[in-house]
Structure formats: C-alpha cells, structure tokens
Design an enzyme around this catalytic site. Structure first.
Site, PDB file in Angstrom:
ATOM      1  N   ARG A  26       0.809  -1.225   0.000  1.00  0.00           N
ATOM      2  CA  ARG A  26       0.000   0.000   0.000  1.00  0.00           C
ATOM      3  C   ARG A  26       0.841   1.273   0.000  1.00  0.00           C
ATOM      4  O   ARG A  26       0.329   2.365  -0.200  1.00  0.00           O
ATOM      5  CB  ARG A  26      -0.965  -0.020   1.195  1.00  0.00           C
ATOM      6  CG  ARG A  26      -2.158  -0.933   0.978  1.00  0.00           C
ATOM      7  CD  ARG A  26      -2.969  -1.119   2.246  1.00  0.00           C
ATOM      8  NE  ARG A  26      -2.273  -1.957   3.221  1.00  0.00           N
ATOM      9  CZ  ARG A  26      -2.712  -2.178   4.461  1.00  0.00           C
ATOM     10  NH1 ARG A  26      -3.818  -1.598   4.885  1.00  0.00           N
ATOM     11  NH2 ARG A  26      -2.029  -2.959   5.271  1.00  0.00           N
ATOM     12  N   GLN A  44      11.366 -14.731   6.845  1.00  0.00           N
ATOM     13  CA  GLN A  44      10.091 -15.442   6.759  1.00  0.00           C
ATOM     14  C   GLN A  44       9.823 -15.655   5.266  1.00  0.00           C
ATOM     15  O   GLN A  44       9.580 -14.699   4.538  1.00  0.00           O
ATOM     16  CB  GLN A  44       8.968 -14.600   7.396  1.00  0.00           C
ATOM     17  CG  GLN A  44       7.635 -15.335   7.431  1.00  0.00           C
ATOM     18  CD  GLN A  44       6.455 -14.412   7.715  1.00  0.00           C
ATOM     19  OE1 GLN A  44       6.527 -13.199   7.520  1.00  0.00           O
ATOM     20  NE2 GLN A  44       5.359 -14.988   8.165  1.00  0.00           N
ATOM     21  N   ASP A  79       6.375  -1.283  11.593  1.00  0.00           N
ATOM     22  CA  ASP A  79       5.754  -0.097  10.986  1.00  0.00           C
ATOM     23  C   ASP A  79       5.074   0.818  11.997  1.00  0.00           C
ATOM     24  O   ASP A  79       4.208   1.602  11.646  1.00  0.00           O
ATOM     25  CB  ASP A  79       4.783  -0.510   9.871  1.00  0.00           C
ATOM     26  CG  ASP A  79       3.598  -1.338  10.384  1.00  0.00           C
ATOM     27  OD1 ASP A  79       3.551  -1.644  11.587  1.00  0.00           O
ATOM     28  OD2 ASP A  79       2.722  -1.662   9.559  1.00  0.00           O
ATOM     29  N   ARG A 133      44.382  37.173 -13.091  1.00  0.00           N
ATOM     30  CA  ARG A 133      43.148  37.436 -13.820  1.00  0.00           C
ATOM     31  C   ARG A 133      43.151  36.742 -15.168  1.00  0.00           C
ATOM     32  O   ARG A 133      42.134  36.476 -15.731  1.00  0.00           O
ATOM     33  CB  ARG A 133      42.956  38.935 -14.000  1.00  0.00           C
ATOM     34  CG  ARG A 133      42.800  39.625 -12.665  1.00  0.00           C
ATOM     35  CD  ARG A 133      41.794  40.730 -12.705  1.00  0.00           C
ATOM     36  NE  ARG A 133      41.568  41.224 -11.358  1.00  0.00           N
ATOM     37  CZ  ARG A 133      42.365  42.107 -10.754  1.00  0.00           C
ATOM     38  NH1 ARG A 133      43.404  42.613 -11.397  1.00  0.00           N
ATOM     39  NH2 ARG A 133      42.123  42.484  -9.537  1.00  0.00           N
TER      40      ARG A 133
HETATM   41  C1  UD1 Z   1      -2.205  -6.327  13.031  1.00  0.00           C
HETATM   42  C2  UD1 Z   1      -2.899  -7.138  14.128  1.00  0.00           C
HETATM   43  C3  UD1 Z   1      -4.082  -6.364  14.656  1.00  0.00           C
HETATM   44  C4  UD1 Z   1      -3.624  -5.009  15.158  1.00  0.00           C
HETATM   45  C5  UD1 Z   1      -2.845  -4.257  14.094  1.00  0.00           C
HETATM   46  C6  UD1 Z   1      -2.190  -3.033  14.693  1.00  0.00           C
HETATM   47  C7  UD1 Z   1      -2.634  -9.533  13.731  1.00  0.00           C
HETATM   48  C8  UD1 Z   1      -3.227 -10.729  13.092  1.00  0.00           C
HETATM   49  N1  UD1 Z   1      -3.335  -8.409  13.597  1.00  0.00           N
HETATM   50  O1  UD1 Z   1      -3.080  -6.191  11.942  1.00  0.00           O
HETATM   51  O2  UD1 Z   1      -4.719  -7.061  15.719  1.00  0.00           O
HETATM   52  O3  UD1 Z   1      -4.747  -4.255  15.589  1.00  0.00           O
HETATM   53  O4  UD1 Z   1      -1.802  -5.058  13.553  1.00  0.00           O
HETATM   54  O5  UD1 Z   1      -1.548  -2.264  13.723  1.00  0.00           O
HETATM   55  O6  UD1 Z   1      -1.570  -9.628  14.334  1.00  0.00           O
HETATM   56  N2  UD1 Z   1       4.034  -9.344   9.101  1.00  0.00           N
HETATM   57  C9  UD1 Z   1       5.041 -10.252   8.819  1.00  0.00           C
HETATM   58  N3  UD1 Z   1       4.710 -11.444   8.284  1.00  0.00           N
HETATM   59  C10 UD1 Z   1       3.414 -11.817   8.036  1.00  0.00           C
HETATM   60  C11 UD1 Z   1       2.391 -10.880   8.328  1.00  0.00           C
HETATM   61  C12 UD1 Z   1       2.737  -9.656   8.858  1.00  0.00           C
HETATM   62  O7  UD1 Z   1       6.223  -9.958   9.059  1.00  0.00           O
HETATM   63  O8  UD1 Z   1       3.206 -12.946   7.575  1.00  0.00           O
HETATM   64  C13 UD1 Z   1       4.410  -8.056   9.679  1.00  0.00           C
HETATM   65  C14 UD1 Z   1       4.139  -6.898   8.745  1.00  0.00           C
HETATM   66  O9  UD1 Z   1       5.291  -6.575   8.019  1.00  0.00           O
HETATM   67  C15 UD1 Z   1       3.782  -5.791   9.712  1.00  0.00           C
HETATM   68  C16 UD1 Z   1       3.211  -6.509  10.908  1.00  0.00           C
HETATM   69  O10 UD1 Z   1       3.618  -7.839  10.826  1.00  0.00           O
HETATM   70  O11 UD1 Z   1       4.921  -5.067  10.143  1.00  0.00           O
HETATM   71  C17 UD1 Z   1       1.687  -6.427  10.988  1.00  0.00           C
HETATM   72  O12 UD1 Z   1       1.109  -7.013   9.844  1.00  0.00           O
HETATM   73  P1  UD1 Z   1      -0.139  -6.345   9.134  1.00  0.00           P
HETATM   74  O13 UD1 Z   1      -0.521  -7.213   7.987  1.00  0.00           O
HETATM   75  O14 UD1 Z   1       0.118  -4.912   8.875  1.00  0.00           O
HETATM   76  O15 UD1 Z   1      -1.241  -6.524  10.283  1.00  0.00           O
HETATM   77  P2  UD1 Z   1      -2.585  -5.706  10.467  1.00  0.00           P
HETATM   78  O16 UD1 Z   1      -3.613  -6.200   9.529  1.00  0.00           O
HETATM   79  O17 UD1 Z   1      -2.288  -4.268  10.478  1.00  0.00           O
HETATM   80 CA    CA Z   2      -0.396  -2.869   9.871  1.00  0.00          CA
END
Ligand code: UD1
Ligand code: CA
Length: 452
Positions: free
Chosen positions: A18, A78, A108, A426
């Site tokens: 995004r 991962q 983030d 100069r």
């Molecule tokens: C997540 C939380 C949610 C919380 C929110 C706060 C979970 C399932 N949900 O949702 O409860 O309210 O953050 O901002 O935990 N990431 C990985 N590997 C993966 C998936 C994610 O490293 O397989 C990392 C992403 O890079 C990111 C973080 O984990 O830094 C959060 O992932 P993201 O997909 O942004 O979670 P949200 O949907 O925001």
């Molecule tokens: Ca997030």
C-alpha cells in the site's frame, strides 16, 4: 528493567504494497530515520536485551539497516507470509534461547517509546503470561478488537472475524505484546489458522493464554504512539506527530525556535545551549549545533557539525561532511559539502565550498567557488589560516592557498599559492585551455591510469 533479560522480535517481513514504492516499507523515513530505526531505538537495549528482526525474502537492505542501527541484531527470513504468529516463529531459534521477557513489535509503528516497552513488561514481573498494548482508536476499522471481562483480557478479534457488536469496540490491539519468555514458544505454537483469512494471527495468543489458565492483561496507550504505517498518507501523519514531539523536546531543552511549526528536525539532531533557530529551517539527519549558534531562515542542513556561536544563513545549504568551527559564518546562498571550516572563517555570500579545508579566520569573498570536479574526479582545496580570497575567485582543485595568502578578486587559481604570497591571476587563459584539452582527451581516450 533490573535483572530481567529480554528478546525483542520486530516483524518487518511485509511487502508494504500500500506504500506503492519499490522500497521496503520499514525503510521509509520519518524525521530523517527509517521506520525500523525508530522501532529499534525504542526497543530494550544493553546487557541482556536481545534483538531479532524478521524480514521478507530479498530484503537484504532491511537486514543491513537493522545491523547499522543495532550491530547485535539477529535477522530471520520469513519465506512465506502466513501471518504475524508465523512471522514470530521465523525467529524460533532466538526464542528458544529463553529470555525472561519476549517482546513482539511491528516494524511499521515508529512512534512507540522505550517507556511503553517497560510498562508492558511490568505485568510479566507480577506473574502475567501475556501483556498486550491497547489503545482507544478514533476509528477502529481494521484493527484487532480487545475483548475484556472487567480488567481481564479474554481475546482479540480481528476485523474480518468480528461480529457487528465486536466491531463497535474501540479498544484496539496496538500490535505490541510482551510474553513470559519461558511460555512464549508453547503459546505461539498453539496458534492455528482457522479464521476468515486462513492466517496465523499472533492476536490469537490471548485466547490460548486463557485456555491454558494463565493471565493476559492490557496496558493502554495513546493512539499517537501506536499509529501503524501502511500508506504514504499515514507516513505523513507520523511525520507530523514526530515533528511536534521533536520541536517540543528542543523547546524544553532550551532551544529558541521562533516559529516551531515551520522548522523540521531530525530524530538525532543535537543542540547545545542557547541555540536560536529562525523560521523555515530544515535539519536532516546527523546534525549537531553548538552553544549560542544561530541558524537563520531558509537554511537546509544535513550531516553537519556547527560550532559554538557560529552563524548559518539565511539561505545556506550545508551538505554532508560540513564542519564549522566556533564563530564561523556561512552567509546567504552559500553551499558547503565535505568541507571543514575552522574557527572564525567567514564565507558570507554566494559561494560553493566543496572538498575543502579552510584554516582559522580565513575570509572567503563573495562568489568564491572551489572547482572541485574536473568532470571525472573530485579534488581538494586547502586554504590556510588567515588567508583572504577576493570576490569572484575560482580555486581550481587540487590547489593549496597558503596561510595568510591574498588572492585578488576575479582570480582563477590553478597553482598553489605560498604562505603570505599575493596572487592576482586574472588571465589564466593558458591554464584553462590546458584543463579543457585534458578534459577532451579523457573523454575520447579515457582516464589515464592512476599514479601517472
Ligand atoms: C495487526 C494485528 C491487529 C492489530 C494491528 C495493529 C494480527 C493478526 N493483527 O493487523 O490485531 O490491531 O496489527 O496495527 O496480528 N508481518 C510479517 N509477516 C506476516 C504478516 C505480517 O512480518 O506474515 C508483519 C508486517 O510486516 C507488519 C506486521 O507484521 O509489520 C503487521 O502485519 P499487518 O498485515 O500490517 O497486520 P494488520 O492487519 O495491520
Ligand atoms: Ca499494519
């Protein structure tokens, strides 16, 4: 926290689609520092505080940034993005070493503070198996909702799986969690993926902790501290919050900032006492400003050290590698780069000083240019202390102007000027033709080998 060891796992494997950028999300800057660097800066550090960063495949740049900020950082890849719990388990080897407290934070959320990590660890000391950072979201859409019974946290429900009643809950999961380090692996390994998205949700750890008959608690913080960044608009919001914090901290430390809302600081800007900053100044990373210095309006400063009582601008541009001695003056429309200007040097108007060393109290006249680039390489200019360079002079590097030497205005200096000599050149037609000829030769035949 005295006596307790910790492991902090930073999740940063997401693509950040995004953001619509070719750069991994966590490398985007806020206040001149990557999102990742902010998070690492707040994580527990020092003896007994381990750090692991989970990164995506092909994210070597993220690993390098982690190491740059914390040389002790371990990185884990991962390979498939199967959810936040799955991401934590990428760092299984580090978890297995068994720290007292296991902290998980998302890469983030750059506004998180060190104090919040400590607050989150307190319940573990008192016997809780899990502490979750929560906040009351103005608009909770997209966040996991915290389901509580009295003071007890019973579960976290992700948006996609929540009932409409649960979606009305404002108390949300910030994404930062602290586990009892001895139980963490057992808890996280029990997390399944039976949910709408088929992902392994770290947020399911709460329900599992409860099923195990252990205690989970919520620690609340403000929304500003846990803003997660998914888009460029959110990046700009975080910048806004961070700038407000940095300005306030500078004002509290005694910096005079006439119009704070117009001044941009970096997270690592260092100020001495009685520094004044006029309106519309931009300070990038790596800047230190000495006692009593004044930064006048419309100056742009990056990676520079500014001495005591020095004066910069208005309209000055100090680029990386600039060092200004005490009492030095850089005036309007002056650009410096990789330049050391000793105490009392004056470059008051319309100059470019690059790859240069200028001795104490030298005076560099209006329009002086260090011609540091011959089209192929950079060369250095050395100007001795107390030297006087007349207006509109070109110093063709490599060249050395001696201590106390005088260069007449309009000179084009291509040969060294000895100490205390007077140089008024100069008409340097021959030299300039020589330079042009050399340039043309290098263009057609290539550069001569080094050492010739
Ligand atoms: C997540 C939380 C949610 C919380 C929110 C706060 C979970 C399932 N949900 O949702 O409860 O309210 O953050 O901002 O935990 N990431 C990985 N590997 C993966 C998936 C994610 O490293 O397989 C990392 C992403 O890079 C990111 C973080 O984990 O830094 C959060 O992932 P993201 O997909 O942004 O979670 P949200 O949907 O925001
Ligand atoms: Ca997030």
């Amino acid at each position: 926290m005295t006596g307790r060891t910790s492991l902090t796992i930073v999740l940063a494997a997401g693509e950040g689609t995004r953001m619509r950028s070719g750069m991994p999300k966590v490398l985007h800057p806020v206040a001149g520092q990557s999102l990742l660097a902010h998070v690492l800066g707040a994580a527990p550090k020092g003896a007994g505080a381990g750090l692991a960063v989970v990164i995506g495949p092909n994210h070597e740049a993220v690993a390098a940034e982690a190491k740059r900020v914390r040389s002790d950082a371990l990185t884990f890849v991962q390979r498939e993005r199967l959810g936040t719990a799955h991401a934590v388990l990428a760092a299984r080897d580090a978890i297995g070493r068994g720290a007292d407290d296991l902290l998980v934070v998302f890469g983030d959320t750059p506004l998180i503070s060190a104090a919040t990590f400590e607050r989150l660890r307190t319940p573990l000391k008192n016997g809780a198996a899990l502490a979750v950072l929560g906040f009351r979201a103005a608009d909770p859409t997209g966040y996991g909702r915290l389901l509580v019974e009295g003071h007890r946290l019973v579960a976290i429900r992700e948006q996609a799986d929540a009932t409409s009643a649960e979606r009305a809950i404002k108390l949300s999961n910030a994404g930062v969690m602290a586990f009892d380090g001895r139980k963490a692996l057992e808890i996280i390994e029990k997390i399944g993926n039976a949910n709408r998205k088929g992902e392994y949700y770290l947020s399911d750890a709460v329900a599992i902790v409860r099923e195990m008959g252990l205690e989970a608690v919520v620690i609340e913080t403000s929304e500003d501290e846990v803003r997660g960044i998914n888009t460029k608009a959110q990046l700009a919001e975080a910048e806004h919050v961070m700038q407000a914090r940095l300005r306030q901290a500078a004002l509290d430390a005694g910096v005079t900032i006439i119009a704070p809302e117009t001044v941009y600081l970096a997270a690592d800007t260092k100020f001495g006492n009685d520094v004044t900053i006029e309106p519309f100044v931009v300070i990038g990373p790596g800047v230190s400003i000495g006692d009593g210095a004044v930064i006048h309006s419309f100056s742009h400063i990056v990676q520079a050290s500014i001495g005591k009582k020095a004066s910069v601008g208005p309209y000055a541009r100090l680029r990386p590698g600039t060092s200004l001695g005490d009492g030095a003056k850089i005036g309007n429309f002056v650009e410096t780069k990789a330049a050391t200007l000793e105490a009392g040097v004056k470059v008051n108007h319309l100059s470019y000083i690059g790859d240069a060393h200028i001795g104490a109290n030298a005076n560099i006249g209006a329009g002086t240019i260090t011609c540091n680039y011959d089209g192929f390489d950079k060369h250095c200019t050395t100007i001795g202390s107390g030297a006087f360079v007349g207006s509109n002079s070109s110093l063709v590097a490599p060249v050395k102007i001696g201590d106390g030497a005088y260069v007449g205005s309009g000179s084009v200096i291509t040969r060294d000027v000895p100490d205390d000599a007077l140089a008024v050149e100069r008409s340097q037609q021959t030299n300039r033709e020589g330079g042009a000829k050399r340039y043309r030769e290098m263009k057609t035949k290539g550069k001569p080998a080094k050492g010739r």
